[in-house]
Design an enzyme around this catalytic site. Structure first.
Site, PDB file in Angstrom:
ATOM      1  N   SER A   1     -23.794   8.358   1.770  1.00 18.15           N
ATOM      2  CA  SER A   1     -24.756   9.445   2.002  1.00 18.15           C
ATOM      3  C   SER A   1     -24.758   9.845   3.470  1.00 18.15           C
ATOM      4  O   SER A   1     -24.942  11.012   3.799  1.00 18.15           O
ATOM      5  CB  SER A   1     -26.155   9.051   1.546  1.00 18.15           C
ATOM      6  OG  SER A   1     -26.597   7.887   2.204  1.00 18.15           O
ATOM      7  N   GLU A   2     -24.533   8.866   4.388  1.00 18.91           N
ATOM      8  CA  GLU A   2     -24.350   9.193   5.807  1.00 18.91           C
ATOM      9  C   GLU A   2     -23.392   8.215   6.468  1.00 18.91           C
ATOM     10  O   GLU A   2     -23.275   7.049   6.050  1.00 18.91           O
ATOM     11  CB  GLU A   2     -25.682   9.170   6.572  1.00 18.91           C
ATOM     12  CG  GLU A   2     -26.487  10.443   6.479  1.00 18.91           C
ATOM     13  CD  GLU A   2     -27.723  10.294   5.637  1.00 18.91           C
ATOM     14  OE1 GLU A   2     -28.494  11.261   5.542  1.00 18.91           O
ATOM     15  OE2 GLU A   2     -27.920   9.217   5.045  1.00 18.91           O
ATOM     16  N   THR A   3     -22.734   8.715   7.501  1.00 19.62           N
ATOM     17  CA  THR A   3     -21.894   7.921   8.397  1.00 19.62           C
ATOM     18  C   THR A   3     -22.324   8.253   9.812  1.00 19.62           C
ATOM     19  O   THR A   3     -22.569   9.426  10.131  1.00 19.62           O
ATOM     20  CB  THR A   3     -20.399   8.262   8.212  1.00 19.62           C
ATOM     21  OG1 THR A   3     -19.999   7.916   6.880  1.00 19.62           O
ATOM     22  CG2 THR A   3     -19.525   7.514   9.207  1.00 19.62           C
TER      23      THR A   3
ATOM     24  N   HIS B   1     -32.187   6.099   7.526  1.00 22.62           N
ATOM     25  CA  HIS B   1     -31.400   4.879   7.333  1.00 22.62           C
ATOM     26  C   HIS B   1     -30.209   4.794   8.274  1.00 22.62           C
ATOM     27  O   HIS B   1     -29.825   3.679   8.673  1.00 22.62           O
ATOM     28  CB  HIS B   1     -31.015   4.706   5.848  1.00 22.62           C
ATOM     29  CG  HIS B   1     -29.667   5.140   5.453  1.00 22.62           C
ATOM     30  ND1 HIS B   1     -29.358   6.447   5.115  1.00 22.62           N
ATOM     31  CD2 HIS B   1     -28.503   4.438   5.317  1.00 22.62           C
ATOM     32  CE1 HIS B   1     -28.078   6.519   4.790  1.00 22.62           C
ATOM     33  NE2 HIS B   1     -27.536   5.316   4.891  1.00 22.62           N
TER      34      HIS B   1
END
Length: 304
Positions: free
Chosen positions: A45-47, A76
């Site tokens: 969902s994110e990096t 997060h």
């Protein structure tokens, strides 16, 4: 050039729970296009990409990418990136300061018996309360009816403390479980005030899901269409700020434990607190535990 990365599960104390995050530690020299391509390749969902700070008084510049776009701020990724950096430090600081598009993000590191047990961010911006959205429109986005949407505490509304989300309450745990994203309704209703996702919750939480005091879900646009996020710190802290703003209590601290991801097999626990002084919100926070999962290196084609 070999670039190191570490992946962590965030807002959980056990492997294969929480929200996945990839942290690229040696990001200097990467272009925005390369960062976006790498984030798409990880497909979490994110990096995050850790860069030297622009101001030496801070600890790092952190850029956050979903598989489809860069984010000005997200929860997060900050909790997970701070956990990774603190875990690598020989003498971890009690607080890290990250430069991000939304502003400066402080993250406190919580130690117990010589180990890092959690990290907690402070939202970079005050609460913004933007467009209210009709219950029927929100319900359509999540394949429910208008009767499933609860409005006695607050109307569905776009809120944010760095990144905006459409926040809504549903009447029951059953309604939360039944929800499904509807692409046509998403396209009709969102984006609204730059909110592209729906975070919705219920106060009806069974004892089996303790210590959660609210259960939430979040639907968003991903690389392959609509997707569900197992833990959304930036939406949770914005919602907590909304709740605190509606609370008539003047001074004090509102603490709330929120569960998310339970209905997709990645249970997450998010700890929020909002500080009020003279009836006004002075700070909003969200944090939790992390588990290190994998690490490695990569080299982009064409790099030395």
């Amino acid at each position: 050039m070999q670039r190191r990365y570490i992946t962590v599960d965030v807002f959980t104390d056990r492997a294969f729970g929480g929200n996945q995050l990839a942290v690229v530690l040696d990001a200097a020299g990467l272009s925005t296009q390369q960062m976006q391509a790498i984030a798409t390749e990880f497909n979490y969902s994110e990096t995050t990409f850790v860069l030297p700070p622009r101001d030496k008084a801070n600890d790092a510049e952190v850029r956050i990418f979903t598989p489809v776009r860069e984010m000005p701020f997200a929860g997060h990724p900050n909790v997970g990136t701070s956990f990774v950096l603190a875990s690598l430090a020989k003498e971890p600081k009690p607080r890290l300061l990250f430069e991000e598009m939304a502003g400066l993000v402080p993250v406190d590191i919580v130690h117990e018996q010589g180990r890092i047990v959690s990290t907690e961010l402070t939202a970079p911006q005050p609460l913004s309360r933007l467009a209210e959205v009709p219950a029927a429109d929100v319900a359509a986005c999540i394949s429910l009816t208008a009767d499933d949407i609860r409005t006695d505490h607050h109307a569905p509304q776009v809120v944010g403390v760095g990144t905006p989300f459409l926040v809504a309450e549903v009447h029951s745990r059953d309604a939360l479980k039944r929800a499904r994203p509807d692409a046509a309704a998403f396209g009709r209703v969102l984006p609204r005030d730059d909110a592209r996702s729906v975070w919705f919750y219920t106060r009806e939480v069974p004892a089996s899901e303790a210590p959660s005091e609210r259960q939430a879900r979040m639907f968003m646009r991903g690389a392959g269409g609509l997707a569900e996020d197992p833990a959304t710190g930036s939406a949770t802290v914005a919602a907590a700020a909304l709740f605190a703003g509606l609370d008539p209590v003047g001074d004090g601290e509102l603490k709330l434990t929120v569960g998310q991801g339970f209905d997709m097999g990645r249970p997450s626990i998010l700890q929020t607190r909002v500080v009020k002084r003279d009836g006004k919100i002075v700070s909003a926070h969200v944090g939790g535990a992390c588990v290190k999962m994998m690490e490695g290196t990569f080299r982009l084609a064409g790099e030395g």
